[in-house]
Design a protein around this motif. Structure first.
Motif, PDB file in Angstrom:
ATOM      1  N   ARG A 227       7.047  16.864   0.484  1.00  0.00           N
ATOM      2  CA  ARG A 227       7.696  15.955  -0.468  1.00  0.00           C
ATOM      3  C   ARG A 227       8.211  14.669   0.185  1.00  0.00           C
ATOM      4  O   ARG A 227       9.406  14.380   0.209  1.00  0.00           O
ATOM      5  N   TYR A 228       7.255  13.893   0.763  1.00  0.00           N
ATOM      6  CA  TYR A 228       7.625  12.533   1.133  1.00  0.00           C
ATOM      7  C   TYR A 228       6.432  11.612   0.937  1.00  0.00           C
ATOM      8  O   TYR A 228       5.284  12.074   0.858  1.00  0.00           O
ATOM      9  N   VAL A 229       6.735  10.322   0.842  1.00  0.00           N
ATOM     10  CA  VAL A 229       5.690   9.316   0.706  1.00  0.00           C
ATOM     11  C   VAL A 229       5.951   8.244   1.750  1.00  0.00           C
ATOM     12  O   VAL A 229       7.108   7.959   2.064  1.00  0.00           O
ATOM     13  N   ILE A 230       4.864   7.671   2.281  1.00  0.00           N
ATOM     14  CA  ILE A 230       5.016   6.526   3.191  1.00  0.00           C
ATOM     15  C   ILE A 230       4.426   5.311   2.483  1.00  0.00           C
ATOM     16  O   ILE A 230       3.274   5.347   2.033  1.00  0.00           O
ATOM     17  N   VAL A 231       5.224   4.259   2.358  1.00  0.00           N
ATOM     18  CA  VAL A 231       4.742   3.041   1.680  1.00  0.00           C
ATOM     19  C   VAL A 231       4.942   1.843   2.603  1.00  0.00           C
ATOM     20  O   VAL A 231       5.777   1.869   3.506  1.00  0.00           O
ATOM     21  N   GLU A 232       4.181   0.782   2.310  1.00  0.00           N
ATOM     22  CA  GLU A 232       4.387  -0.456   3.061  1.00  0.00           C
ATOM     23  C   GLU A 232       5.660  -1.164   2.580  1.00  0.00           C
ATOM     24  O   GLU A 232       6.164  -0.900   1.469  1.00  0.00           O
TER      25      GLU A 232
ATOM     26  N   TYR B  23       0.572  12.548  -8.748  1.00  0.00           N
ATOM     27  CA  TYR B  23       1.429  13.670  -8.321  1.00  0.00           C
ATOM     28  C   TYR B  23       2.488  13.920  -9.387  1.00  0.00           C
ATOM     29  O   TYR B  23       3.676  13.666  -9.186  1.00  0.00           O
ATOM     30  N   PRO B  24       2.074  14.416 -10.554  1.00  0.00           N
ATOM     31  CA  PRO B  24       3.024  14.531 -11.662  1.00  0.00           C
ATOM     32  C   PRO B  24       4.188  15.495 -11.400  1.00  0.00           C
ATOM     33  O   PRO B  24       5.138  15.518 -12.178  1.00  0.00           O
ATOM     34  N   ARG B  25       4.137  16.252 -10.309  1.00  0.00           N
ATOM     35  CA  ARG B  25       5.264  17.163 -10.024  1.00  0.00           C
ATOM     36  C   ARG B  25       6.246  16.557  -9.019  1.00  0.00           C
ATOM     37  O   ARG B  25       7.160  17.224  -8.561  1.00  0.00           O
ATOM     38  N   LEU B  26       5.999  15.267  -8.666  1.00  0.00           N
ATOM     39  CA  LEU B  26       6.888  14.615  -7.700  1.00  0.00           C
ATOM     40  C   LEU B  26       7.486  13.352  -8.284  1.00  0.00           C
ATOM     41  O   LEU B  26       6.870  12.677  -9.113  1.00  0.00           O
ATOM     42  N   ARG B  27       8.681  13.001  -7.831  1.00  0.00           N
ATOM     43  CA  ARG B  27       9.332  11.771  -8.280  1.00  0.00           C
ATOM     44  C   ARG B  27      10.200  11.214  -7.159  1.00  0.00           C
ATOM     45  O   ARG B  27      10.516  11.911  -6.206  1.00  0.00           O
ATOM     46  N   HIS B  28      10.592   9.942  -7.340  1.00  0.00           N
ATOM     47  CA  HIS B  28      11.567   9.370  -6.407  1.00  0.00           C
ATOM     48  C   HIS B  28      12.742   8.829  -7.203  1.00  0.00           C
ATOM     49  O   HIS B  28      12.725   8.841  -8.437  1.00  0.00           O
ATOM     50  N   SER B  29      13.750   8.345  -6.512  1.00  0.00           N
ATOM     51  CA  SER B  29      14.984   7.909  -7.165  1.00  0.00           C
ATOM     52  C   SER B  29      14.835   6.450  -7.615  1.00  0.00           C
ATOM     53  O   SER B  29      14.931   5.539  -6.796  1.00  0.00           O
ATOM     54  N   ILE B  30      14.605   6.269  -8.918  1.00  0.00           N
ATOM     55  CA  ILE B  30      14.283   4.939  -9.435  1.00  0.00           C
ATOM     56  C   ILE B  30      15.563   4.201  -9.850  1.00  0.00           C
ATOM     57  O   ILE B  30      16.337   4.713 -10.656  1.00  0.00           O
TER      58      ILE B  30
ATOM     59  N   LYS C 233       0.834  -1.217   0.000  1.00  0.00           N
ATOM     60  CA  LYS C 233       0.000   0.000   0.000  1.00  0.00           C
ATOM     61  C   LYS C 233       0.865   1.264   0.000  1.00  0.00           C
ATOM     62  O   LYS C 233       1.900   1.325   0.656  1.00  0.00           O
ATOM     63  N   ILE C 234       0.369   2.243  -0.749  1.00  0.00           N
ATOM     64  CA  ILE C 234       0.965   3.584  -0.640  1.00  0.00           C
ATOM     65  C   ILE C 234       0.099   4.300   0.382  1.00  0.00           C
ATOM     66  O   ILE C 234      -1.086   4.553   0.147  1.00  0.00           O
ATOM     67  N   ILE C 235       0.670   4.564   1.538  1.00  0.00           N
ATOM     68  CA  ILE C 235      -0.145   4.979   2.684  1.00  0.00           C
ATOM     69  C   ILE C 235      -0.437   6.468   2.653  1.00  0.00           C
ATOM     70  O   ILE C 235      -1.561   6.898   2.904  1.00  0.00           O
ATOM     71  N   GLU C 236       0.569   7.256   2.358  1.00  0.00           N
ATOM     72  CA  GLU C 236       0.367   8.719   2.418  1.00  0.00           C
ATOM     73  C   GLU C 236       1.391   9.421   1.542  1.00  0.00           C
ATOM     74  O   GLU C 236       2.556   9.014   1.498  1.00  0.00           O
ATOM     75  N   VAL C 237       0.930  10.459   0.861  1.00  0.00           N
ATOM     76  CA  VAL C 237       1.884  11.350   0.190  1.00  0.00           C
ATOM     77  C   VAL C 237       1.710  12.722   0.817  1.00  0.00           C
ATOM     78  O   VAL C 237       0.592  13.236   0.895  1.00  0.00           O
ATOM     79  N   ASN C 238       2.787  13.284   1.308  1.00  0.00           N
ATOM     80  CA  ASN C 238       2.731  14.671   1.763  1.00  0.00           C
ATOM     81  C   ASN C 238       3.361  15.506   0.645  1.00  0.00           C
ATOM     82  O   ASN C 238       4.584  15.525   0.483  1.00  0.00           O
TER      83      ASN C 238
ATOM     84  N   GLY D  78       8.152   0.165  -9.192  1.00  0.00           N
ATOM     85  CA  GLY D  78       7.261   0.354 -10.338  1.00  0.00           C
ATOM     86  C   GLY D  78       5.906   0.885  -9.909  1.00  0.00           C
ATOM     87  O   GLY D  78       5.344   1.799 -10.531  1.00  0.00           O
ATOM     88  N   LEU D  79       5.379   0.316  -8.805  1.00  0.00           N
ATOM     89  CA  LEU D  79       4.066   0.747  -8.318  1.00  0.00           C
ATOM     90  C   LEU D  79       4.110   2.215  -7.891  1.00  0.00           C
ATOM     91  O   LEU D  79       3.233   3.007  -8.244  1.00  0.00           O
ATOM     92  N   LEU D  80       5.150   2.575  -7.143  1.00  0.00           N
ATOM     93  CA  LEU D  80       5.234   3.972  -6.688  1.00  0.00           C
ATOM     94  C   LEU D  80       5.375   4.920  -7.879  1.00  0.00           C
ATOM     95  O   LEU D  80       4.738   5.973  -7.930  1.00  0.00           O
ATOM     96  N   LYS D  81       6.179   4.509  -8.861  1.00  0.00           N
ATOM     97  CA  LYS D  81       6.374   5.392 -10.019  1.00  0.00           C
ATOM     98  C   LYS D  81       5.040   5.637 -10.725  1.00  0.00           C
ATOM     99  O   LYS D  81       4.678   6.783 -11.013  1.00  0.00           O
ATOM    100  N   SER D  82       4.294   4.558 -10.976  1.00  0.00           N
ATOM    101  CA  SER D  82       3.049   4.779 -11.725  1.00  0.00           C
ATOM    102  C   SER D  82       2.042   5.565 -10.886  1.00  0.00           C
ATOM    103  O   SER D  82       1.278   6.374 -11.411  1.00  0.00           O
ATOM    104  N   TYR D  83       2.067   5.357  -9.557  1.00  0.00           N
ATOM    105  CA  TYR D  83       1.158   6.110  -8.687  1.00  0.00           C
ATOM    106  C   TYR D  83       1.475   7.608  -8.729  1.00  0.00           C
ATOM    107  O   TYR D  83       0.585   8.455  -8.856  1.00  0.00           O
TER     108      TYR D  83
END
Ligand SMILES: Cc1cc2nc3c(=O)[nH]c(=O)nc-3n(C[C@H](O)[C@H](O)[C@H](O)COP(=O)(O)OP(=O)(O)OC[C@H]3O[C@@H](n4cnc5c(N)ncnc54)[C@H](O)[C@@H]3O)c2cc1C
Length: 460
Positions: free
Chosen positions: A103-108, A124-131, A94-99, A114-119
């Motif tokens: 600029r942080y996300v909490i995931v299980e 949140y098209p203005r946010l990214r993480h280090s893939i 689960k993706i629990i929360e995006v602040n 891949g799941l986080l990227k597509s989410y």
């Protein structure tokens, strides 16, 4: 063990526990070169409470536990060396929360990159993480556990440096919060200004606890990305080129690849420079500074920018970049394994020479991919060799070549990344004895019965 089977079934339900040979066969191995070893059970929990119960059951009965993400680390880190229970984390996704503003996300703990990227792409098209360039199924918790690197590593360090908090199930079964989340509802820091306890878990390969939640820092996602390749045949100049490039602070990511085929690539070093911008002007501005920084190498006829066609650009701009494993011919049963020590950029030429020497000595196909970490603070140098799974002799030659890479890495001041058991032994032998004593104290206190991923960072 049938009591254990019954208890595990009560915890996760009958569909999510198995001791059937075909499943144990699968969970006994990873896609790399390490010999397989079967677990006794595989469980696929859904909640943190289920994980707590599994850990407590394992503790009472002194059964080993091995947490597993996608099993893509390739160096045997999820092979259950002493049997026991493999905990497959993939249902905890689960993706629990995006602040958004912080600029942080909490995931299980089983959520994949891949799941986080597509989410994020969708919501949140203005946010990214280090893939990372690992297959999209690779999990975030495991990637930070092994101090992975991704597209933002040149700017912000290892992916684990981008962790903003953890929730961990300790070997006792207790849940522990690490970072600002231990006393605040907000997950903005894994340590500072508190003592940074994330180091009790990150880098330990699950031998001190199971990560059930990760907060990850997110970064601005610009509307455009582009890539240029600077080619030089002067490997000795690569560290200087990297120094100039990182000085501009205009680059998203820098990878260097060198490989013998196609022939035009042979003996050349391809410094692949990624950059981002919200507008054409921003991209052009960055390119101007980047080109300017390398001007003296061009004027000195030491290298130049190659023209990168559209098809090649598209391949390079993919995230994750699937082409990194293409040379292994995976579809026909081919495999590849790489050793990726972390070391100074100034060791670059020595590493490429060693790679070519080993490929020739053991008659292997090779490629090298180095990723710059931080502003040239160090790099991961990937010594990759391919093998054919139907050819045990070839697999043996790759093992021997990688063994020589390990010896070489230590000699030139490298530190193993996602080390095999053998590399962990070598690291322990070379490490300052007081550092190793401290690690032993930590492990003994957290996991007195040694049930967590035993064999890894093992107390001698
Ligand atoms: C083609 C290819 C390209 C790659 N490119 C990159 C790259 O660019 N960057 C990079 O960093 N890596 C790369 N890798 C290596 C690797 O795939 C990644 O690092 C990946 O993120 C590992 O995640 P995983 O879920 O597969 O980990 P796993 O192999 O499942 O686990 C790794 C370790 O973490 C432990 N673990 C797993 N989950 C947990 C948990 N929840 N709590 C505690 N411990 C846990 C496991 O026990 C094991 O010790 C690549 C691999 C391949 C095959």
């Amino acid at each position: 063990m049938s009591d254990i089977n019954r208890s595990l079934t009560e915890i996760v339900g009958e569909h999510y526990v198995s001791n059937q040979p075909e499943e144990l066969y699968f969970y006994a191995r990873d896609p790399g070169l390490m010999p397989p070893h079967k677990p006794d059970y595989v469980v696929v929990p859904k909640t943190v409470e289920e994980i707590q119960k599994i850990v407590r059951l394992a503790n009472q009965n002194k059964i080993p536990i091995v947490p597993m993400g996608a099993g893509m680390a390739l160096t045997g880190l999820v092979i259950p060396l002493r049997g026991g229970i493999v905990i497959d984390m993939k249902r905890m996704n689960k993706i629990i929360e995006v602040n958004e503003k912080a600029r942080y996300v909490i995931v299980e703990g089983g959520t994949s990159h891949g799941l986080l990227k597509s989410y994020l792409d969708k919501n949140y098209p203005r946010l990214r993480h280090s893939i990372p360039d690992s297959p999209a199924t690779a999990t975030i918790a495991a990637n930070v556990m092994i101090h992975g690197q991704g597209r933002l590593t040149q700017q912000y360090g290892f992916n684990s440096d981008m962790v903003a908090g953890l929730e961990v199930v300790l070997p006792s079964g207790d849940i522990c919060k690490i970072g600002s989340c231990s006393l605040s509802p907000d997950w903005f820091s894994k340590g500072a200004p508190l003592p940074d306890l994330s180091g009790l878990f990150l880098g330990w390969f699950g031998a001190t606890g199971i990560i059930t939640k990760v907060a990850l820092k997110l970064y601005p996602r610009k509307r455009m990305r582009d890539v240029e390749i600077f080619v030089t045949d002067r490997g000795n100049l690569v560290p200087d080129i990297i120094y100039e490039l990182t000085h501009t602070e205009m680059v998203e990511d820098i990878n260097i690849f060198t490989q013998p085929l196609p022939m035009i690539f042979k003996d050349n070093h391809h410094i692949t420079i990624f950059m981002t911008g919200d507008t054409d002007e921003e991209l052009e501005f960055k390119k101007k500074l980047i080109f300017g920084a390398l001007d003296r190498f061009i004027k000195g006829k030491d290298g130049g920018f190659m023209s990168v066609g559209l098809a090649m650009k598209q391949t390079l701009l993919e995230m994750p970049q699937r082409s990194v494993s293409r040379f292994a011919d995976v579809k026909k049963g081919g495999g590849f394994e790489y050793s990726g020590p972390i070391l100074l950029v100034e060791r670059y030429l020595g590493c490429t020479r060693k790679l070519v020497e080993l490929a020739s000595k053991y008659d292997l196909a090779y490629s090298a991919m180095a990723r710059i970490i931080g502003r040239g603070h160090c790099m991961m140098f990937g010594f990759s060799f391919t093998f054919n799974r139907a050819d045990p002799d070839m697999m043996d030659r790759v093992r021997k070549a990688l063994q020589e890479v390990s010896d070489y890495a230590l000699v030139v001041g490298g530190v193993f990344w996602k080390p095999t058991i053998e590399e962990q032994r070598m690291a322990i032998e070379k490490m300052d004895p007081n550092t190793w004593n401290l690690m032993k104290m930590i492990k003994k206190n957290l996991d007195p019965d040694g049930i967590m991923n035993p064999g890894n960072w093992e107390v001698a």
